[in-house]
Design a protein around this motif. Structure first.
Motif, mmCIF file in Angstrom:
data_model
loop_
_atom_site.group_PDB
_atom_site.id
_atom_site.type_symbol
_atom_site.label_atom_id
_atom_site.label_comp_id
_atom_site.label_asym_id
_atom_site.label_seq_id
_atom_site.Cartn_x
_atom_site.Cartn_y
_atom_site.Cartn_z
ATOM 1 N N GLN A 71 0.790 -1.234 0.000
ATOM 2 C CA GLN A 71 0.000 0.000 0.000
ATOM 3 C C GLN A 71 0.817 1.277 0.000
ATOM 4 O O GLN A 71 0.274 2.370 0.146
ATOM 5 N N GLY A 72 2.125 1.144 -0.121
ATOM 6 C CA GLY A 72 2.929 2.361 -0.173
ATOM 7 C C GLY A 72 4.330 2.121 0.356
ATOM 8 O O GLY A 72 4.787 0.982 0.529
ATOM 9 N N PHE A 73 5.027 3.220 0.608
ATOM 10 C CA PHE A 73 6.416 3.180 1.053
ATOM 11 C C PHE A 73 6.575 3.858 2.413
ATOM 12 O O PHE A 73 5.822 4.766 2.764
ATOM 13 N N PHE A 74 7.609 3.405 3.142
ATOM 14 C CA PHE A 74 8.002 4.052 4.389
ATOM 15 C C PHE A 74 9.509 4.247 4.365
ATOM 16 O O PHE A 74 10.255 3.357 3.950
ATOM 17 N N ILE A 75 9.965 5.426 4.813
ATOM 18 C CA ILE A 75 11.403 5.656 4.916
ATOM 19 C C ILE A 75 11.728 6.472 6.155
ATOM 20 O O ILE A 75 11.036 7.453 6.464
ATOM 21 N N PRO A 76 12.760 6.075 6.915
ATOM 22 C CA PRO A 76 13.281 6.941 7.979
ATOM 23 C C PRO A 76 13.965 8.149 7.335
ATOM 24 O O PRO A 76 14.980 8.000 6.658
ATOM 25 N N LEU A 77 13.408 9.316 7.525
ATOM 26 C CA LEU A 77 13.908 10.542 6.894
ATOM 27 C C LEU A 77 14.836 11.239 7.878
ATOM 28 O O LEU A 77 14.388 11.826 8.864
ATOM 29 N N SER A 78 16.142 11.182 7.614
ATOM 30 C CA SER A 78 17.127 11.627 8.599
ATOM 31 C C SER A 78 17.422 13.118 8.544
ATOM 32 O O SER A 78 18.025 13.658 9.467
ATOM 33 N N THR A 127 6.896 9.066 5.855
ATOM 34 C CA THR A 127 8.245 9.398 6.303
ATOM 35 C C THR A 127 8.242 9.581 7.809
ATOM 36 O O THR A 127 7.214 9.903 8.413
ATOM 37 N N CYS A 128 9.415 9.364 8.417
ATOM 38 C CA CYS A 128 9.501 9.486 9.879
ATOM 39 C C CYS A 128 10.895 9.942 10.273
ATOM 40 O O CYS A 128 11.896 9.373 9.808
ATOM 41 N N TYR A 129 10.951 10.978 11.093
ATOM 42 C CA TYR A 129 12.229 11.430 11.649
ATOM 43 C C TYR A 129 12.413 10.734 12.984
ATOM 44 O O TYR A 129 11.609 10.908 13.911
ATOM 45 N N MET A 130 13.472 9.922 13.114
ATOM 46 C CA MET A 130 13.734 9.158 14.336
ATOM 47 C C MET A 130 14.908 9.795 15.058
ATOM 48 O O MET A 130 16.068 9.413 14.872
ATOM 49 N N THR A 142 5.757 11.567 10.371
ATOM 50 C CA THR A 142 5.748 11.450 11.829
ATOM 51 C C THR A 142 7.121 11.830 12.358
ATOM 52 O O THR A 142 8.125 11.750 11.647
ATOM 53 N N ASP A 143 7.151 12.241 13.610
ATOM 54 C CA ASP A 143 8.386 12.716 14.237
ATOM 55 C C ASP A 143 8.460 12.125 15.629
ATOM 56 O O ASP A 143 7.496 12.199 16.398
#
Length: 718
Positions: free
Chosen positions: A356-363, A424-427, A452-453
């Motif tokens: 259903q889509g893509f996820f990436i940790p956005l640094s 996308t997610c900033y970890m 998300t953050d």
């Protein structure tokens, strides 16, 4: 103009073992060719089973199902009044060959096996097929009963022969055969073959199309003739993206060209030519002398003419290849290739994986930024295809986004579509900076991703405390007095926990948003960092697929600069200006972690080392001798020696990481991908004692030409 012939070649988005889908695309391409008046159609290499079947080619099922598909094609009316060149594996006398089947009016005219097989780099054709070694020879092939029932033929010619129509002669050349020094088209052309077909499964690499195009032009420049080039298109289920760009050349000029990157499953390229142009081009004394002495090919005669058989005229818009008309060949810049190629690969992978889509940790760094922008480029291409009313793209987009098939949803806005399918997610941790967090958020807003953050310090602390509880020893960062081992372990904790969190978010974010299914996790390690081993094994570089894993840092920066303007994303300037950093160590008044300082080499230097190691096939000593000449004007021999030794030591001791590298889009000829492309050991004598000693011995006696050694200082004083 007298003998006008309309010819068709095509790019098909075939998929390994998708026999039903492949059949439908083949039939669609033939129908389009006939609709445009073509009397000859050529398709990609192994188009019936798909080029990327790999070890499935060794299975009898693959050959059987290929015959079943061919039987359906022959039983239909689609091959009436058109000669079709179709690709599939054939077992002849218990040997499997990569073949072209030439058919016309529900009959098989010739089975032409491939004679020169691709067997390096990404290709292992000798693992599956045997080359036909009997040049200009043929023999009978007895057809399976399912074909006999359709064609009423018991046997057909099999081998290196040509097809002779009433008005011209057609010869077959397969992919790698064009790249060999003594290509079959030379002898065929000298024996009177005027039209050559080439069916390919040629993958995309940055800057590769120009080479392919020059070879196609050269094939008929001295020889004369018409050359039809067909190519696979799309992701065939592997790391490769086949970039299409079907072409037609005449007498050394490209006269028709398809798109290099496209979301279309079927693309047909046609041109109307005058076969008399070939004959006039060949009216040269030296060529005639060679042709008169040329060995003869067996001709399969077919009572059919490709031309109309009478004086004809053609509409202005169809007049390609005549006289001195100029056709503008299209070649993308490397930056455009990065924007388009990996994006098309991602789209195929997304729609065919049923996710259903893509996820990436956005640094907040340039690598994850480039990956995110490539996904946005994909969304732009989807929106452009939807604007053209591409039914397949719209249907796939509706299914991926969870919309009903009969809904009115059209993915017309790339940002809106990205918000539906891209996450996308900033970890962050205590070692992260305000700047990277802000850049990640601003980029997500600009491209429309669902962002998300989070801070993961509590998770990192829990693991650190667990280790301390079990062992009684609490590791510290180097900045706080810890050893190198402690410092590295604490960095790796953060990196590996990001991978764990990435997969959890990828599995559950659709659920959070009221959807079903899961997301593909994207990796963002570039080719230079993989080559050097500057990544943590099983960290957030571990993912499902990686669109930039075979692209250099240098090319990624150029791509970001291009996308900033082409996609109207001014936020990308801040990524270009930022110093690359992993942000895994504490920032102090005297220390800020930086990638190039950590690696001991620059990204530009890594690209040079990568090409010398893989493309130029240089070991440590050969690399040193070459760089003494290339870098000798600004580095001393001793400095060059240290850089070479440092690179090979780090490359060797980190080579084991390549065995677990995320499957990456193949775009660069020096990719260190351990899977099939870069077949090297992963346990090395990493100090290379023999090689490094030879380098040191030579470096010690070579003169310093860098203008900063003792001899240079003496020269300045004089």
């Amino acid at each position: 103009m007298g003998h006008l012939i309309t010819l068709a070649t095509c790019s098909l988005n075939q998929w390994a073992l998708d026999f039903q889908g492949n059949l439908e695309r083949i039939i669609a391409s033939i129908a389009i060719a006939k609709q445009r008046g073509a009397t000859l159609r050529v398709g990609p290499e192994l188009e019936i089973p798909g080029y990327g079947c790999l070890d499935h080619f060794l299975e009898g099922d693959t050959v059987l199902h290929s015959w079943e598909v061919l039987a359906k094609i022959l039983a239909s009316e689609v091959t009436m009044d058109i000669v079709c060149d179709i690709g599939m594996p054939v077992m002849h006398k218990n040997v499997i060959y990569n073949c072209r089947i030439i058919v016309h009016n529900k009959q098989i005219l010739l089975i032409r096996p491939k004679m020169w097989l691709a067997n390096d780099g990404n290709y292992r054709e000798l693992r599956f097929f045997t080359p036909w070694s009997k040049q200009q020879q043929w023999e009978d092939h007895f057809l399976p009963r399912i074909i006999q029932a359709v064609t009423m033929q018991t046997k057909v010619p099999f081998g290196d022969a040509v097809v002779s129509t009433i008005d011209t002669c057609i010869g077959v050349e397969l992919c790698e055969e064009l790249f060999t020094p003594a290509s079959p088209h030379i002898l065929m052309g000298l024996d009177g073959v005027e039209i050559f077909t080439n069916s390919s499964g040629s993958h995309h690499e940055l800057r590769k199309l120009r080479t392919r195009m020059e070879l196609i032009k050269e094939a008929t420049l001295k020889l004369g003739g018409i050359y039809l080039y067909a190519n696979q298109q799309g992701c065939d289920g592997d790391r490769l993206y086949y970039d299409g760009c079907a072409m037609i050349a005449a007498n050394g000029r490209i006269i028709a060209q398809g798109s290099q990157f496209s979301l279309n499953d079927v693309e047909v390229v046609t041109a109307t030519i005058d076969i008399e142009d070939v004959r006039s081009h060949r009216a040269k004394s030296s060529r005639s002398m060679q042709a008169a002495a040329a060995a003869r090919y067996h001709r399969i005669e077919v009572p059919f003419a490709l031309s109309g058989g009478k004086f004809e005229t053609v509409k202005d818009e169809d007049m390609v290849g005549f006289g001195n008309q100029v056709f503008d060949v299209r070649l993308h810049t490397p930056e455009e290739e990065i924007a388009l190629g990996p994006a098309c690969w991602l789209w195929d992978y997304l729609r065919r994986s049923r996710t259903q889509g893509f996820f990436i940790p956005l640094s907040g760094g340039i690598d994850s930024c480039a990956t995110a922008v490539i996904v946005y480029s994909m969304c732009r291409q989807v929106a452009e295809a939807a604007a053209r009313a591409d039914k397949q793209v719209i249907a796939d987009a509706r299914r991926i986004t969870g919309e009903p098939e009969d809904s009115s949803y059209i993915p017309s806005d790339p940002r809106e579509f990205a918000h539906r399918i891209f996450h996308t997610c900033y970890m962050g941790t205590e070692n992260s900076s305000v700047e990277t967090r802000r850049r990640a958020k601003q980029l997500a807003d600009a491209i429309g991703s669902y962002h998300t953050d989070l801070n993961m310090d509590t998770v990192v602390t829990a693991v650190r405390n667990l280790f301390a509880f079990v062992t009684g020893a609490k590791p510290q960062f180097r900045a706080h007095g810890g050893s190198a081992a402690e410092n590295l372990a604490l960095q790796n904790i953060q990196a590996r926990l990001r991978m764990v969190l990435a997969y959890m978010f990828a599995q559950l974010l659709p659920w959070v948003r009221g959807k079903v299914g899961g997301l593909l996790v994207l990796g963002s390690a570039n080719v230079d960092e993989s080559l050097r081993g500057y990544l943590t094994k099983y960290d957030c570089s571990s993912a499902d697929i990686n669109p930039i894993g075979s692209i250099s840092k240098t090319d990624l920066k150029r791509f970001i600069a291009y996308a900033r303007d082409a996609f109207d994303l001014p936020i990308l300037s801040s990524f270009l200006e930022a110093v690359p950093t992993a942000e895994l160590e504490p920032i102090t008044e005297t220390y800020v972690q930086a990638d190039e300082a950590d690696m001991g080499v620059t990204y530009d230097e890594l690209s040079v080392f990568g090409r010398l190691r893989k493309v130029d096939k240089c070991g440590p000593y050969s690399t040193f001798t070459k760089l003494v000449h290339e870098w000798g004007s600004f580095l001393s021999p001793l400095e060059i020696a240290e850089k070479v030794k440092h690179f090979f030591f780090e490359y060797a001791r980190n080579r084991h990481k390549m065995t677990t590298l995320t499957p990456a889009y193949h775009a660069e000829s020096y990719s260190p991908d351990d899977n099939r492309f870069d077949m090297r050991p992963f346990l090395y004598p990493s100090h290379f004692p023999w090689q490094f000693k030879k380098i040191d011995d030579i470096a010690a006696v070579l003169p310093d030409r860098s203008h900063k050694g003792p001899s240079a200082d003496k020269a300045k004083k004089e």
